[in-house]
Design an enzyme around this catalytic site. Structure first.
Site, PDB file in Angstrom:
ATOM      1  N   ASP A 126      19.405 -28.255 -28.021  1.00 20.90           N
ATOM      2  CA  ASP A 126      20.089 -27.200 -27.261  1.00 20.90           C
ATOM      3  C   ASP A 126      19.617 -27.112 -25.816  1.00 20.90           C
ATOM      4  OD1 ASP A 126      17.588 -26.007 -27.499  1.00 20.90           O
ATOM      5  OD2 ASP A 126      18.227 -24.456 -28.902  1.00 20.90           O
ATOM      6  N   ARG A 187       8.069 -41.914 -15.092  1.00 20.13           N
ATOM      7  CA  ARG A 187       7.236 -42.302 -16.222  1.00 20.13           C
ATOM      8  C   ARG A 187       7.165 -43.820 -16.358  1.00 20.13           C
ATOM      9  NH1 ARG A 187      10.250 -37.779 -16.723  1.00 20.13           N
ATOM     10  NH2 ARG A 187       9.752 -36.211 -18.311  1.00 20.13           N
ATOM     11  N   ASP A 253       6.912 -42.505 -22.583  1.00 19.70           N
ATOM     12  CA  ASP A 253       7.771 -41.634 -21.777  1.00 19.70           C
ATOM     13  C   ASP A 253       7.046 -40.364 -21.367  1.00 19.70           C
ATOM     14  OD1 ASP A 253       8.094 -41.187 -24.677  1.00 19.70           O
ATOM     15  OD2 ASP A 253       9.319 -39.491 -24.057  1.00 19.70           O
TER      16      ASP A 253
END
Length: 458
Positions: A126, A187, A253
């Site tokens: 969400d 990253r 990541d």
């Protein structure tokens, strides 16, 4: 203009690489924006401390663009290894970068979000952040900053008025949007994506961008970049260990090429020296346990080297990788001596002292924060038993790094164990009482001042 005209120095550097690195996105339209935490100490470094609370909520909760910086939010694209499994379906799923500016020291800083809404990379999420998750990130970043660990800083936490359902905490729960301040959000996984796509041109552009804006170098040499990232991340690993901190999810990541720790999910501080202590309940093999963190971070840096193989030869990349272990061995000694509050003697004595300290800490299973507090300045208290005798002899010739002249030393050691984190959250959840959080931040900052060099603490 709401920003400070003296300190505000905006930048749009990210626009140089946004065409292949990021996607333009829109922030969520929240039902409310209630400012719960504003880090004016950090804001003063970028000229935002002059914002009123309404302006703060407008720019850091509604994300109205700040003057002369990025025109809109950018969700970064990246891949990564997650618990050693490659995942090409990643990217900023509930955050974005929305502003850049130069700090008072001249270095480029970025403002990024957590919980700001859905993006093309949200998958089935969400895009939101629980209020508790934001509180936990405040506590993690404040503690790590005080302990001299390179970290992002929590600039803002704003409650957003939505009810969220989560499987790992009581639901429905309150929602928030957080803003972090760091020197970059690129990253190792950003480079992995370009390698996966065999995109040589943009790999070279990203190398040059990172070297220029994060390392102040005009080189576009991928070997040079790997050398610098290996050094910075080795320093990070060493300071995690000295702090007794477990990040919990050291996926590629989650490793920033600036060498700053960021993105705090299931973090923990170890109560005592337990090499197998883990932070995440889902880390069932202990891949990211306390003592395995240096190896985990080095493994991630190896993935950067593998990615850079797209535009560089193997041999110099391998040579650059070897610098990680060398730097780590130096930095772990430096970090522990710093925490012990003694001045290095620049010899083999330093390493022997640190090794003896680690053995005593593990054998005694004494509380880590209490030991560092009691030993700061180089004195082992008389009440410490024979486990500490060897250390007592070795540390005696060391000069204090600074005097125990701060009020902090007249109290009790600060810690950030999980029980205390839960205790700080409880009154917020039960009666909207934020006093324990604000008091804890003040006490942690006092500890940081006591540990810092006198000129830094002034």
């Amino acid at each position: 203009m709401p920003v400070s005209p003296q300190a505000y120095r905006p930048s749009r550097a990210l626009a140089e690489v946004a065409d292949f690195l990021a996607d333009s996105v829109a922030p969520a339209d929240f039902p409310q924006t209630v400012v719960r935490f504003r880090n004016d100490r950090a804001a003063g470094e970028i000229g935002l401390e002059t914002l009123t609370d309404d302006e703060w909520a407008d720019h850091l909760g509604r994300f109205r663009p700040l003057p002369d910086t990025l025109p809109g939010p950018l969700a970064l694209r990246y891949h990564g290894h997650q618990f050693r499994q490659y995942n090409s379906d990643l990217g900023d799923g509930r955050g974005f970068t929305f502003a850049q500016m130069h700090g008072v020291d001249g270095r480029l800083l970025e403002l990024g979000t957590k919980g700001s809404g859905q993006t093309p990379y949200s998958r089935f999420g969400d895009g939101r952040l629980t209020l508790k998750g934001g509180v936990r990130e405040i506590l993690a970043t404040e503690m790590l900053e005080a302990l001299n660990v390179p970290t992002s800083r929590t600039l803002s936490l704003i409650e957003t008025g939505e009810s969220l359902h989560r499987g790992d905490e009581p639901s429905p729960t309150r929602s928030a949007v957080m803003v972090r301040m760091s020197h970059g959000h690129i990253r190792i996984g950003s480079f992995q994506r370009l390698a996966f796509e065999r995109d040589e041109e943009n790999m070279r552009r990203l190398v040059a961008y990172v070297l220029r804006h994060f390392y102040a170098e005009t080189s576009d040499d991928p070997v040079r970049l790997l050398t610098l990232v290996a050094e910075r991340t080795a320093t990070l690993a060493a300071r995690y260990m000295a702090a007794g901190f477990v990040h919990g999810v050291l996926n590629s990541d989650n490793i920033n090429v600036t060498g700053e720790s960021f993105d705090y999910g299931p973090w923990r501080f170890a109560p005592s020296w337990d090499p197998e202590f883990t932070a995440a309940y889902f880390d069932q093999t202990g891949l990211y346990a306390l003592a395995r963190q240096p190896e985990a971070i080095q493994w991630d840096v190896m993935q950067l080297a593998s990615s850079l193989r797209l535009i560089a030869e193997s041999e110099p990349l391998i040579a650059a990788l070897e610098g990680f272990a060398t730097r780590y061995q130096t930095e772990i000694v430096t970090a522990i001596l710093w925490r012990l509050g003694v001045t290095p003697r620049e010899g083999t004595e330093d390493r022997a002292l640190v090794q003896t300290f680690e053995r005593a800490l593990r054998a005694s299973q004494a509380p880590i924060d209490r030991v560092y507090f009691d030993l700061f300045g180089g004195q082992v208290p008389d009440q410490y038993d024979e486990t500490w005798n060897e250390l007592r002899d070795l540390i005696e010739p060391y000069a204090p790094r600074r005097a125990r002249d701060h009020d902090y030393w007249r109290g009790e050691p600060e810690s950030m164990l999980i029980d205390e984190v839960e205790a700080i959250w409880a009154p917020i959840a039960e009666r909207d009482d934020w006093s324990m959080l604000y008091d804890k931040v003040a006490r942690v900052r006092a500890m940081g001042a006591a540990l810092a060099a006198p000129d830094a603490a002034a």
